[in-house]
Structure formats: structure tokens, C-alpha cells
Design a protein around this motif. Structure first.
Motif, PDB file in Angstrom:
ATOM      1  N   ILE A 156     -11.760   3.039   7.426  1.00 10.00           N
ATOM      2  CA  ILE A 156     -11.631   3.331   6.004  1.00 10.00           C
ATOM      3  C   ILE A 156     -12.037   2.090   5.212  1.00 10.00           C
ATOM      4  CG2 ILE A 156     -10.085   4.087   4.160  1.00 10.00           C
ATOM      5  CD1 ILE A 156     -10.429   6.127   6.408  1.00 10.00           C
ATOM      6  N   LEU A 171      -9.746  -0.804   6.801  1.00 11.22           N
ATOM      7  CA  LEU A 171      -8.608  -0.336   7.581  1.00 11.22           C
ATOM      8  C   LEU A 171      -9.073   0.588   8.704  1.00 11.22           C
ATOM      9  CD1 LEU A 171      -7.787   0.480   4.216  1.00 11.22           C
ATOM     10  CD2 LEU A 171      -5.635  -0.218   5.284  1.00 11.22           C
ATOM     11  N   GLU A 172      -8.219   0.746   9.697  1.00  7.33           N
ATOM     12  CA  GLU A 172      -8.431   1.770  10.717  1.00  7.33           C
ATOM     13  C   GLU A 172      -7.367   2.843  10.544  1.00  7.33           C
ATOM     14  OE1 GLU A 172      -8.536   2.524  15.568  1.00  7.33           O
ATOM     15  OE2 GLU A 172      -7.790   0.623  14.771  1.00  7.33           O
ATOM     16  N   GLU A 173      -7.800   4.089  10.511  1.00 11.00           N
ATOM     17  CA  GLU A 173      -6.855   5.206  10.480  1.00 11.00           C
ATOM     18  C   GLU A 173      -6.764   5.774  11.888  1.00 11.00           C
ATOM     19  OE1 GLU A 173      -6.164   8.137   7.072  1.00 11.00           O
ATOM     20  OE2 GLU A 173      -7.463   9.254   8.451  1.00 11.00           O
ATOM     21  N   LYS A 178      -1.541   6.952  10.408  1.00  7.72           N
ATOM     22  CA  LYS A 178      -1.242   5.717   9.697  1.00  7.72           C
ATOM     23  C   LYS A 178      -2.493   4.849   9.587  1.00  7.72           C
ATOM     24  CE  LYS A 178       3.620   5.455  11.095  1.00  7.72           C
ATOM     25  NZ  LYS A 178       4.649   4.635  11.796  1.00  7.72           N
ATOM     26  N   ARG A 179      -2.503   4.026   8.544  1.00  6.61           N
ATOM     27  CA  ARG A 179      -3.611   3.104   8.335  1.00  6.61           C
ATOM     28  C   ARG A 179      -3.180   1.681   8.676  1.00  6.61           C
ATOM     29  NH1 ARG A 179      -6.750   5.013   2.794  1.00  6.61           N
ATOM     30  NH2 ARG A 179      -7.275   7.122   3.505  1.00  6.61           N
ATOM     31  N   TYR A 180      -4.079   0.951   9.317  1.00  4.90           N
ATOM     32  CA  TYR A 180      -3.795  -0.404   9.766  1.00  4.90           C
ATOM     33  C   TYR A 180      -4.879  -1.339   9.225  1.00  4.90           C
ATOM     34  CZ  TYR A 180      -0.642   1.955  13.013  1.00  4.90           C
ATOM     35  OH  TYR A 180       0.354   2.731  13.559  1.00  4.90           O
ATOM     36  N   VAL A 216       0.783  -1.240   4.489  1.00 10.16           N
ATOM     37  CA  VAL A 216       0.251  -0.858   5.795  1.00 10.16           C
ATOM     38  C   VAL A 216       0.654  -1.941   6.792  1.00 10.16           C
ATOM     39  CG1 VAL A 216      -1.709   0.403   4.821  1.00 10.16           C
ATOM     40  CG2 VAL A 216      -1.962  -2.023   5.386  1.00 10.16           C
ATOM     41  N   ASN A 219      -3.519  -4.573  11.988  1.00  8.35           N
ATOM     42  CA  ASN A 219      -4.060  -3.884  13.158  1.00  8.35           C
ATOM     43  C   ASN A 219      -4.041  -4.834  14.353  1.00  8.35           C
ATOM     44  OD1 ASN A 219      -5.317  -2.171  14.926  1.00  8.35           O
ATOM     45  ND2 ASN A 219      -6.964  -1.616  13.522  1.00  8.35           N
TER      46      ASN A 219
END
Length: 227
Positions: A156, A171-173, A178-180, A216, A219
């Protein structure tokens, strides 16, 4: 002005407002712009003197000072990251260059990102290193990024106002919905190309605080690759 600075240093007093202002400059400007405007506007060196100090031309100094002043007029001072001020994170309207970068992040496409980078771009990995030029950036930062995100799920990209400064939030979904937080990116655009790109994945304290502001988590898998 130089004498005044010496007196302040000799007094041993620590000016927190000055520190905050200097940190604001670091966040807003490229390294060359930062040094150029400090030497010219704070220490009152002439363009020719600054050029000699940093090893460039007088014309380049004037150009960097002009860009620095333009950037400083555009952005308000960055709030203290620990202040926790409400409303410090807002979505921003992306211009075509930003939109292209966001799409590049989302599609995991380094070539799309590279398409809006200037041939002489300065890419700063804060607390790690500096890359000069498009080819070096493609070979190192973009190449490393591409390898990492291949193992991630949905990426994202968002354009947000964080602590008073515009940033691209990456971010990674994951499957859990959840987003990280992967990374924060600050860029400077001139003539529809990115001339300065700065990212903060090695700035551990800043990244932790940013994750809290964005609500958030960091990650862990992303940072495992980095560290």
C-alpha cells in the motif's frame, strides 16, 4: 553572525528551539541544500566561499539555496515527533509524479518508480548512505526494495501529512487485514521529476514513532531483511 554563534557555543547553553529548527531543515532539504543554506544564510558566507567549502560551483550553490528557500516556504515546521498532537496525520492529494510513485509501490514495479526520477537524483538512505544518479539508485535502493517486496503481500502506498511534512507511507497489508509499516519516503520534485529522495527505514526511533502515529505496527519481516 559568526561571532554570535561562537559566543553561544562558549556559553555552553543548549537551545532546544534551534535544535528543532535544524531538525526541520534536515527533514525538508537535501544534504547539499542543507549545508548551502546554513553557510549562506546563517554564517553569511558568500556563494564563492560555499562553493569552495563543499567542492562545487558558485552557480550550483545559488541553485541549491534557491531550492532550499522554496522548500522552506512551502512546508511548515515539523512538529516534535513525541508530541502526539492529534490530527498530525492527514491524507494529501497526490500530483501526477507522486501518483506514479504510489502506483509503482502498489504494483511492486521499480521501473515505474524510476520513470519519474531525475538522471542526477540524490537518494539518501538516512543513517545509512547516499546514492548519486538514477543508475546507482536503480541498481541499489530500487533493486534491494524489489527483492524484499517480492516476498510480501499487498503493498500500500499513501501520500500523507505526517508531523507537518508530506511523506509517502509504504505499508504491507497482510492476510489478517492489518497494515504494517515498511518505510517512509520524502521526495522533492522539480520540472516533473524527483530530484531528491530520502527514506527512513534505518531510522529506528523515527519509524517506531511514525507507526504509532499511523496506528499500525512496524513490519518485522521487512526490517529483518534490512538488519
Amino acid at each position: 553572525m559568526r561571532e554570535d554563534m561562537e559566543e553561544i557555543n562558549a556559553a555552553g547553553e543548549f537551545d532546544y528551539q534551534l535544535l528543532e529548527n535544524l531538525e526541520h531543515l534536515v527533514h525538508i532539504l537535501t544534504p547539499v541544500q542543507y549545508v548551502s543554506i546554513i553557510l549562506t544564510d546563517a554564517f553569511l558566507y558568500k556563494g564563492k566561499e560555499v562553493a569552495h567549502i563543499i567542492g562545487t560551483t558558485e552557480a550550483s550553490v545559488h541553485a541549491n539555496v534557491s531550492r532550499a528557500r522554496k522548500s522552506l516556504r512551502k512546508y511548515s515546521p515539523v512538529s516534535n515527533a513525541k508530541s502526539g498532537t492529534s490530527g498530525s496525520v492527514d491524507s494529501l492529494q497526490a500530483d501526477p509524479v507522486i501518483a506514479t510513485m504510489l502506483e509503482g509501490f502498489r504494483s511492486k514495479d521499480p521501473e515505474k518508480i524510476a520513470s519519474v526520477l531525475h538522471e542526477e537524483i540524490q537518494t539518501e538512505i538516512v543513517h545509512s548512505g547516499l546514492e548519486i544518479g538514477l543508475e546507482e539508485t536503480k541498481r541499489h535502493s530500487l533493486g534491494d526494495w524489489y527483492q524484499i517486496v517480492q516476498d510480501q503481500q499487498a503493498i500500500i502506498g499513501e501520500y500523507r501529512l505526517l508531523w507537518g511534512a508530506p511523506v509517502i507511507v509504504e505499508l504491507e497489508e497482510k492476510e489478517d487485514g492489518k497494515r504494517y509499516l515498511n518505510n517512509l519516503h520524502r521526495i522533492e520534485i522539480e520540472d516533473d521529476l524527483v530530484i531528491s529522495w530520502r527514506f527512513y527505514c534505518f531510522s529506528w526511533d523515527l519509524m517506531k514513532q511514525a507507526a504509532e502515529e499511523l496506528d499500525v505496527e512496524l513490519n518485522a519481516a521487512y526490517f529483518y531483511h534490512l538488519y
